[in-house]
Write a protein that holds these residues in place. Sequence first.
Motif, PDB file in Angstrom:
ATOM      1  N   THR A 372      20.998  57.691  28.497  1.00 51.11           N
ATOM      2  CA  THR A 372      22.146  57.988  27.641  1.00 51.11           C
ATOM      3  C   THR A 372      21.878  59.250  26.838  1.00 51.11           C
ATOM      4  OG1 THR A 372      21.275  56.677  25.800  1.00 51.11           O
ATOM      5  CG2 THR A 372      22.611  55.520  27.449  1.00 51.11           C
ATOM      6  N   GLU A 484      22.382  46.488  33.817  1.00 51.52           N
ATOM      7  CA  GLU A 484      21.732  47.331  34.825  1.00 51.52           C
ATOM      8  C   GLU A 484      22.710  47.750  35.921  1.00 51.52           C
ATOM      9  OE1 GLU A 484      18.426  45.145  36.235  1.00 51.52           O
ATOM     10  OE2 GLU A 484      17.199  45.427  34.407  1.00 51.52           O
ATOM     11  N   ASP A 487      24.965  50.353  34.609  1.00 52.77           N
ATOM     12  CA  ASP A 487      24.246  51.619  34.490  1.00 52.77           C
ATOM     13  C   ASP A 487      24.175  52.338  35.836  1.00 52.77           C
ATOM     14  OD1 ASP A 487      22.615  53.542  33.067  1.00 52.77           O
ATOM     15  OD2 ASP A 487      20.909  52.729  34.189  1.00 52.77           O
ATOM     16  N   LYS A 491      27.768  55.011  35.393  1.00 50.65           N
ATOM     17  CA  LYS A 491      27.033  55.916  34.514  1.00 50.65           C
ATOM     18  C   LYS A 491      27.951  56.832  33.722  1.00 50.65           C
ATOM     19  CE  LYS A 491      22.895  56.271  37.375  1.00 50.65           C
ATOM     20  NZ  LYS A 491      22.039  57.192  38.120  1.00 50.65           N
ATOM     21  N   GLN A 495      27.207  55.181  27.276  1.00 51.12           N
ATOM     22  CA  GLN A 495      26.450  54.020  26.819  1.00 51.12           C
ATOM     23  C   GLN A 495      27.371  52.803  26.727  1.00 51.12           C
ATOM     24  OE1 GLN A 495      24.411  54.656  23.165  1.00 51.12           O
ATOM     25  NE2 GLN A 495      23.653  52.565  23.005  1.00 51.12           N
TER      26      GLN A 495
END
Length: 524
Positions: A372, A484, A487, A491, A495
Motif C-alpha cells: 500500500t 489476501e 490484495d 490491488k 488499502q
Amino acid sequence: MFNFLTSVKSLFGTSPVSLPKETNNAKESDNESDSVKNRAVFVSTKTKPTAKSKPAAPAIKAPVVDQAVVDRVLENAKRIESEAKIKEKEIFQRLSSLDEKERYLIQKEKTVDQITTDLKSKQESIEELYRKQLEKLEQISGLDVEKAKQLILSSTEKKMASWIAKKVAEAKDSIKQQEDEISKEVLVDAIRHAVTDYVAEYTVSTISLADEKVKGKIIGKEGRNIRAFEKATGVELELDESNDIRISSFDSVRREVARIALEKLIKDGRIQPMRIEQLVAQTKNEMDKILLTEGKRICQEVGVFNLPIDLIKFIGKYKYRFSYGQNLALHTIEATKIATNIAYELRADVNTVKLGALLHDIGKVITDQEGTHIDLGVDLLRQYKISEKVIACVAEHHEGQEFSSPESVIVYIGDAASGARPGARYEVHEEYLKRMKNIEEIAKSFPGVISVAAYQAGREVMVIVEPSIVNDNELTVLSQNIAEKLDEEAKWAGQIRVTCVRESRSSSIILGSKISKNAVKGTA
C-alpha cells in the motif's frame, strides 16, 4: 615623661668638653704610663731622623645650643604630655562604657536562656496535652488518625463530586454550542489560505501526427523501431487507423518520458533504434532535472526546505500522478496549506504537520515495489531518517492506525478536506459500481459468507458469516484469506480493511399458564 625632660636638660646644660690630644708614637704613651706608676724613665736626647710627622689634629669644640630651640622642644614635650593625658582619660571612659555593656549583655543572655527554657517546658506540656486529647478522641470515636483523614477526604470528595460533575456538564454544553461554529471558522479560514496558483500539467497520453508517413517511420521495418522505443521507455504504443498514437503505461513518469522523447524523434525525423536510445537516455536525464525542479517548486510552495535531493525528486513525481482525476501535486499543496493553518490555530507542532502533510502520499509515486502507498511511504521516509512524528502522521492519515498525536489528526483533516471538497475528484459511475461489485463477489466466494457490504469507496468491507459454519477460530483465518485474495485481485482499489462478523442469537418463550398462582398473589 619627667625623666625624658631631665635627660634633655642634662644634655644641653653641661659644659663643653675638650678632647685629649693624640700622640704620635708609642714612647709618649709609655712615658705617661710610667709617670702614673711613679717610675723613672730615661729618654735619649738623640733623636733619630724620621719622616715628616703629621701635624696634630685641631681640637673639636662642642656645639653651641640655642636657648630658643630648647624652649620650643620643651613646649612641644609639654603639649604632647597634655594630649597623652587627655587620650588616656578618653580610653578609661570607653573601657568603663564597654564594661557596662558587657554586664548588660550577660544579663540579657541569662534572661533569654531562661525564656527559652520556659518555652521548651511549655511546648512539652502542650504536646503532652495534645497527645492525651488525641488518645481520648480516638477512644471516643473508635478511629485512628489515618482512618479519620480518609473519612474526611472521602466525605469531601463526595460533596465535591456533584459540583465537579455539574461544572463538567456545563462545560460540555458550552463546548457543544460553540464547537460547530469554531470548527467551521477554523476550516473555512484554513481552506481560504490554501488557495494555490500552482498549475498542474496533466499528462498527455495521446500524440497526433501531422502526416501518415511518420507513422510508418515510427513502426519501422518489421516493427523494429517501435519495439526499440517500447523497450527503451518501458511503455506500449497503440497506433490506430487515425493519426493518433496512444502511450500506455501504469507509470506516469515513464509515460511522460516516452511522450517527450517521441515528440523529439518526430521533430528530428531520424527514427532508428540507435537514435531512439540516444534521445530516450537524454530525455531521462532531463526528466531527473525536471523532477528536481518540480519538487523544489512544490516544497517552496508549502514552505519546506533542506530535504534530501532524492526525496525532492520523489516529490517532483507528484506532478505526474493522479488520484481519481485529482493531480497529486495540487492535492498535496492544498492539504499541506489547510493542515498548516489548522496547526497554527490549534497551536500544534507546525513543522511536523507541514512535513507530514507534504509527504503523506509519497508512497503513491513508488511503482516498482508492492504494498500500500502508506507502507511504501513509511519505508521510504525511514530510509531518509525522517522524524518518527512525521512518519506517524503518514502512517495514520487514512485511520489505518489509531492517532498517536494531534498532529496526525490535523494531517488527516487536511487530506480529507482537500480530497473530499466538491469537484476535487471524480470517478466514472460505472467504474465505481464495477469495482464495488468485484470486491463483494471476491468476498462472497468463500464458504460460510452470508452477505458482504463494501463502503468508503471499497476501502472498508464488512463480511457477515453463518455462525453454524464458521466458528470463532475460523473467523480470524477467514478474514485473513479474504484480505489476501482482495490484495491479489483488487490491488487497484488501494488499502482495504476486512471485518468479519459472526453473530449468534438465542431466544426463549414462556407461557403464561405455567406461572405460579401463588407468585401472582404475592405480587398483588
